[in-house]
Design an enzyme around this catalytic site. Structure first.
Site, short mmCIF file in Angstrom:
data_model
loop_
_atom_site.label_atom_id
_atom_site.label_comp_id
_atom_site.label_asym_id
_atom_site.label_seq_id
_atom_site.Cartn_x
_atom_site.Cartn_y
_atom_site.Cartn_z
N CYS A 52 0.82 -1.21 0.00
CA CYS A 52 0.00 0.00 0.00
C CYS A 52 0.86 1.27 0.00
O CYS A 52 2.07 1.23 0.25
CB CYS A 52 -0.89 0.02 1.24
N GLU A 77 0.63 3.68 2.18
CA GLU A 77 1.02 4.11 3.54
C GLU A 77 2.39 3.57 3.95
O GLU A 77 3.22 4.34 4.47
CB GLU A 77 -0.06 3.70 4.55
N1 THU Z 1 -4.31 0.49 -1.15
C1 THU Z 1 -3.47 1.40 -0.57
O1 THU Z 1 -2.44 1.76 -1.15
N2 THU Z 1 -3.80 1.88 0.66
C2 THU Z 1 -4.93 1.54 1.35
O2 THU Z 1 -5.07 1.89 2.50
C3 THU Z 1 -5.97 0.78 0.66
C4 THU Z 1 -5.52 0.00 -0.53
C5 THU Z 1 -3.93 -0.06 -2.46
C6 THU Z 1 -3.50 -1.51 -2.41
C7 THU Z 1 -3.75 -1.95 -3.83
O3 THU Z 1 -2.59 -1.63 -4.61
C8 THU Z 1 -4.90 -1.07 -4.29
O4 THU Z 1 -5.02 -0.03 -3.35
C9 THU Z 1 -6.22 -1.80 -4.40
O5 THU Z 1 -6.51 -2.47 -3.22
#
Ligand code: THU
Length: 130
Positions: A52, A54
């Site tokens: 992600c 974060e």
């Molecule tokens: N994703 C994030 O980067 N942060 C979050 O808190 C929620 C989900 C990303 C992970 C993945 O690459 C995409 O969003 C779809 O789930």
């Protein structure tokens, strides 16, 4: 004022490597010093290996020598305001207090605002160890 944080998260989302979900996310952290650290989600052909936005931002902060989060913004161009996923809430709690503001933003600006404690009540901590 969170405009700079939202702008940093938006720029980070533009760098997202999200060819599989096409869901581009940017995260920007204002650390205790006032400096802003940003990151994007980075996906992988072996899907579970992606990560992600974060943790990307947390990594930038830690590598700069900082370990306290004062404010965080998560940015996505999504139907509903994007909030940190469950695992990311725990990752943020490692470096942020329960009253730390968590902002969700998109192309039109701020869409929602919570505290980390509201998003992750009763967070796990080793302080609870016997
Ligand atoms: N994703 C994030 O980067 N942060 C979050 O808190 C929620 C989900 C990303 C992970 C993945 O690459 C995409 O969003 C779809 O789930």
């Amino acid at each position: 004022m969170s405009a700079d944080l939202i702008a940093a998260a938006s720029s980070a989302a533009a760098r997202a490597h999200a060819p599989y979900s096409r869901f581009r996310v940017g995260a920007a952290i204002r650390a205790a010093s006032g400096a802003v650290y940003a990151g994007c989600n980075i996906e992988n052909a072996a899907y579970p290996q992606g990560w992600c936005a974060e943790p990307s931002a947390i990594s930038a902060m830690v590598m700069a020598g900082e370990t306290r989060i004062a404010e965080i913004c998560v940015w996505a161009d999504s139907a509903r305001p994007c909030t940190p996923c469950g695992g990311c809430r725990q990752k943020l709690a490692e470096f942020a207090a329960a009253d730390t503001p968590v902002i969700s933003a998109g192309p039109a600006g701020e869409r929602g605002r919570w505290t980390l404690g509201a998003l992750l009540p009763e967070a796990f901590s080793l302080d609870g160890e016997a």
